[in-house]
Design a protein around this motif. Structure first.
Motif, PDB file in Angstrom:
ATOM      1  N   SER A 229     -22.717 -50.549  15.462  1.00 53.06           N
ATOM      2  CA  SER A 229     -22.348 -51.936  15.153  1.00 53.06           C
ATOM      3  C   SER A 229     -21.823 -52.057  13.728  1.00 53.06           C
ATOM      4  O   SER A 229     -20.860 -52.792  13.459  1.00 53.06           O
ATOM      5  CB  SER A 229     -23.561 -52.854  15.351  1.00 53.06           C
ATOM      6  OG  SER A 229     -23.934 -52.911  16.712  1.00 53.06           O
TER       7      SER A 229
ATOM      8  N   LEU B 299     -18.257 -50.854  13.506  1.00 51.10           N
ATOM      9  CA  LEU B 299     -17.314 -51.831  14.057  1.00 51.10           C
ATOM     10  C   LEU B 299     -17.004 -52.918  13.048  1.00 51.10           C
ATOM     11  O   LEU B 299     -15.854 -53.342  12.905  1.00 51.10           O
ATOM     12  CB  LEU B 299     -17.895 -52.454  15.333  1.00 51.10           C
ATOM     13  CG  LEU B 299     -17.437 -51.835  16.664  1.00 51.10           C
ATOM     14  CD1 LEU B 299     -17.866 -50.383  16.759  1.00 51.10           C
ATOM     15  CD2 LEU B 299     -17.988 -52.635  17.844  1.00 51.10           C
TER      16      LEU B 299
ATOM     17  N   ARG C 244     -14.745 -51.512  10.334  1.00 52.22           N
ATOM     18  CA  ARG C 244     -13.358 -51.301  10.802  1.00 52.22           C
ATOM     19  C   ARG C 244     -12.716 -52.603  11.281  1.00 52.22           C
ATOM     20  O   ARG C 244     -11.582 -52.594  11.746  1.00 52.22           O
ATOM     21  CB  ARG C 244     -13.354 -50.263  11.925  1.00 52.22           C
ATOM     22  CG  ARG C 244     -13.973 -48.929  11.533  1.00 52.22           C
ATOM     23  CD  ARG C 244     -13.078 -48.103  10.650  1.00 52.22           C
ATOM     24  NE  ARG C 244     -11.997 -47.550  11.413  1.00 52.22           N
ATOM     25  CZ  ARG C 244     -12.067 -46.386  12.074  1.00 52.22           C
ATOM     26  NH1 ARG C 244     -13.192 -45.692  12.069  1.00 52.22           N
ATOM     27  NH2 ARG C 244     -11.032 -45.937  12.733  1.00 52.22           N
TER      28      ARG C 244
ATOM     29  N   PHE D 199     -13.242 -54.396  13.877  1.00 54.06           N
ATOM     30  CA  PHE D 199     -12.905 -54.341  15.292  1.00 54.06           C
ATOM     31  C   PHE D 199     -13.315 -55.656  15.949  1.00 54.06           C
ATOM     32  O   PHE D 199     -14.490 -56.021  15.952  1.00 54.06           O
ATOM     33  CB  PHE D 199     -13.636 -53.161  15.953  1.00 54.06           C
ATOM     34  CG  PHE D 199     -13.357 -52.999  17.423  1.00 54.06           C
ATOM     35  CD1 PHE D 199     -12.177 -52.433  17.871  1.00 54.06           C
ATOM     36  CD2 PHE D 199     -14.294 -53.403  18.366  1.00 54.06           C
ATOM     37  CE1 PHE D 199     -11.930 -52.273  19.221  1.00 54.06           C
ATOM     38  CE2 PHE D 199     -14.063 -53.252  19.720  1.00 54.06           C
ATOM     39  CZ  PHE D 199     -12.872 -52.687  20.152  1.00 54.06           C
TER      40      PHE D 199
ATOM     41  N   LEU E 106     -10.615 -48.485  19.198  1.00 58.26           N
ATOM     42  CA  LEU E 106     -11.249 -47.834  18.053  1.00 58.26           C
ATOM     43  C   LEU E 106     -11.855 -46.513  18.516  1.00 58.26           C
ATOM     44  O   LEU E 106     -12.631 -46.475  19.472  1.00 58.26           O
ATOM     45  CB  LEU E 106     -12.339 -48.739  17.469  1.00 58.26           C
ATOM     46  CG  LEU E 106     -13.115 -48.181  16.266  1.00 58.26           C
ATOM     47  CD1 LEU E 106     -12.184 -47.913  15.093  1.00 58.26           C
ATOM     48  CD2 LEU E 106     -14.221 -49.151  15.861  1.00 58.26           C
TER      49      LEU E 106
ATOM     50  N   LEU F 195     -13.835 -47.321  21.932  1.00 62.55           N
ATOM     51  CA  LEU F 195     -14.138 -48.722  22.193  1.00 62.55           C
ATOM     52  C   LEU F 195     -12.835 -49.441  22.490  1.00 62.55           C
ATOM     53  O   LEU F 195     -11.912 -49.452  21.657  1.00 62.55           O
ATOM     54  CB  LEU F 195     -14.864 -49.344  21.002  1.00 62.55           C
ATOM     55  CG  LEU F 195     -16.185 -48.638  20.636  1.00 62.55           C
ATOM     56  CD1 LEU F 195     -16.818 -49.278  19.410  1.00 62.55           C
ATOM     57  CD2 LEU F 195     -17.155 -48.655  21.816  1.00 62.55           C
TER      58      LEU F 195
END
Length: 494
Positions: A44, A47, A50, A52, A60, A74
């Motif tokens: 998490s 993410l 990045r 996302f 990703l 992902l």
């Protein structure tokens, strides 16, 4: 590449690369919790780092050192509202393209398919994976093969969904054949090359093949088709390929594909900006029906006799080419004033449809890159559908949706026939510019036998994609193969 349905989930699947679909917002909170539980809360955090957002098409790639799987993909799915088979296809294609590369071995795909018919979901994922990884290396001096997964497991789909995988290889092989034919240059895919392709299918799958030469076509009165062919040094080839079931025949179907292996426009020469260099794909209809026949021959549907017809030729300029203003006679006796030599596809299809009608089929479907007007009307993702038969139209639309292709039914307005009237002949080959795709379909309708259910698909916009879309890489798409095969496998309803 082998596909399997697996009861495993993202929490316990073991393999090289795991692809997981995520909705945007909090809709995939349960999935994220499962990922954190398996790989640690750092997932998490990465993410967030990045940024996302799980937007549709976002991807990703995370390398998981010392873990199995070693790679986590992902895949953004966007908002859950409206997510269906098309979203599944796009996500699976994204996963496949991101999951290749060096060391590609096994790929597990976990997508939210709750609420979708399991067999349809399995089919959509498998077709999207294979077709998105297609790469045509035939004309490169040094091929650059792309690694593809050896095994692809569809996670969370019970064994019963595996029934959807049984036809995937045959259908995808047909699409790939169509792509290769359409993409090849016109000095490679000639009328003879299309005939050779039909011969290879016939030999491999024990089908019947008849190839009519120029003299044979003249004897049958195919003046419309031969008028187009007469300007080329390459002899025309009228190709008739037939699949017959081993048991009784309940329905007879005819698939007719436009087979202009190159279209210069004739004396109505295509000018700058008309993409004359791309007119190799004017045989996209023949590519589609050849690809469909290759799949049908492998799948062997019971009770159906299927005829494939292609009137193949080039439309070229020479001292012997047909003149604008010439009047020719088709094989049903209708006379045609050629007021535009660049409206040649309908001239070849006219005699092909007459020939198909004489086979007394229960339904006829023709596919053609016929009009720029259809491209302007519907763009590059939707093909036009014309049919006076509601049952056939509905069956084709359903078959297209099943295969991830899109059709839009267009009107066959009888009053538009006025635009095809000729003062000298029975009809002209083109009408006014407005409604050009409609008058083209009305022209073709005059060459189909009365009371025979018929549909015309104009695939001018869908046969090629400059940038690629979904499961179609840039270039030839093979559009139409999945629609035709699904329609035939469903019994060829009309």
């Amino acid at each position: 590449m082998e596909f399997r349905c697996s009861p495993s989930t993202l929490s316990d699947w073991s393999g090289d690369t795991l692809a997981v679909g995520l909705f945007s917002g909090t809709a995939s909170a349960t999935t994220m919790a499962a990922l954190d539980a398996r790989f640690g809360a750092g997932i998490s955090q990465r993410l967030e780092q990045r940024r996302f957002k799980a937007k549709a098409g976002e991807c990703l790639k995370l390398e998981l050192l010392g873990q199995t799987p070693g790679t986590l993909l992902l895949i953004g799915l966007g908002e859950p509202a409206g997510f269906g088979l098309e979203g599944v296809r796009r996500a699976a294609a994204t996963a496949a393209k991101a999951g290749g590369g060096p060391g590609a071995g096994s790929l597990g795909i976990a997508l939210p398919v709750e609420g979708l018919e399991p067999v349809a979901a399995a089919t959509a994922i498998a077709e999207a994976v294979r077709l998105s990884l297609f790469s045509d290396q035939r004309f490169k001096s040094e091929a650059e093969p792309k690694p593809v997964p050896t095994f692809v497991e569809l996670l969370g789909l019970a064994e019963g969904a595996a029934a959807g995988l049984s036809a995937v290889a045959a259908i995808c092989s047909g699409v790939e054949l169509a792509r290769e034919l359409v993409a090849a240059p016109p000095n490679v895919v000639t009328p003879q090359a299309l005939a050779d392709t039909a011969a290879a299918i016939a030999q491999t799958f024990n089908l019947e093949l008849k190839v009519l030469e120029r003299a044979d076509c003249a004897e049958l009165g195919m003046g419309s088709y031969l008028a187009v062919a007469q300007g080329s040094d390459l002899p025309p080839k009228f190709i008739h390929l037939t699949y017959r079931p081993t048991g009784p025949v309940n329905r007879r179907l005819a698939l007719v594909g436009k087979g202009l292996t190159f279209d210069s426009g004739g004396y109505n020469l295509k000018t700058a900006g008309s993409q004359i260099e791309m007119m190799k794909y004017d045989m996209g209809g023949s590519g589609a029906v050849l690809g469909a026949m290759r799949a049908i021959a492998e799948l062997k549907p019971a009770g159906l006799e299927v005829h494939m017809i292609v009137a193949a030729c080039d439309n070229m300029i020479s001292g012997g080419a047909i003149h604008p203003g010439a009047i020719v006679t088709a094989s049903n006796g209708k006379t045609i004033e050629i007021n535009n030599t660049d409206a040649e596809g309908r001239l070849t299809l006219a005699d092909a449809l007459v020939y198909a009608s004489k086979l007394e089929p229960d339904a006829v479907v023709d596919l053609a890159t016929l009009t720029g007007a259809c491209l302007i009307a519907l763009g590059e993702e939707i093909a036009g559908l014309w049919s006076p038969n509601d049952g056939l139209a509905a069956a084709l639309v359903g078959a297209a949706e099943q295969g991830g292709e899109a059709l839009w039914r267009m009107p066959l307005r009888p009053s538009y026939r006025e635009g095809l009237k000729s003062g000298l002949a029975d009809m002209k080959n083109t009408g006014p510019r407005p409604g050009g795709s409609i008058t083209a379909a009305l022209f073709l309708q005059d060459f189909v036998g009365q009371d025979i259910p018929w549909a015309h698909l104009d695939i001018a916009g869908t046969v090629w994609s400059d940038k690629g879309r979904g499961m179609d890489p840039a270039g030839a798409t093979g559009f139409g193969v999945r629609t035709l095969v699904n329609w035939v496998l469903a019994g060829g309803a009309a």
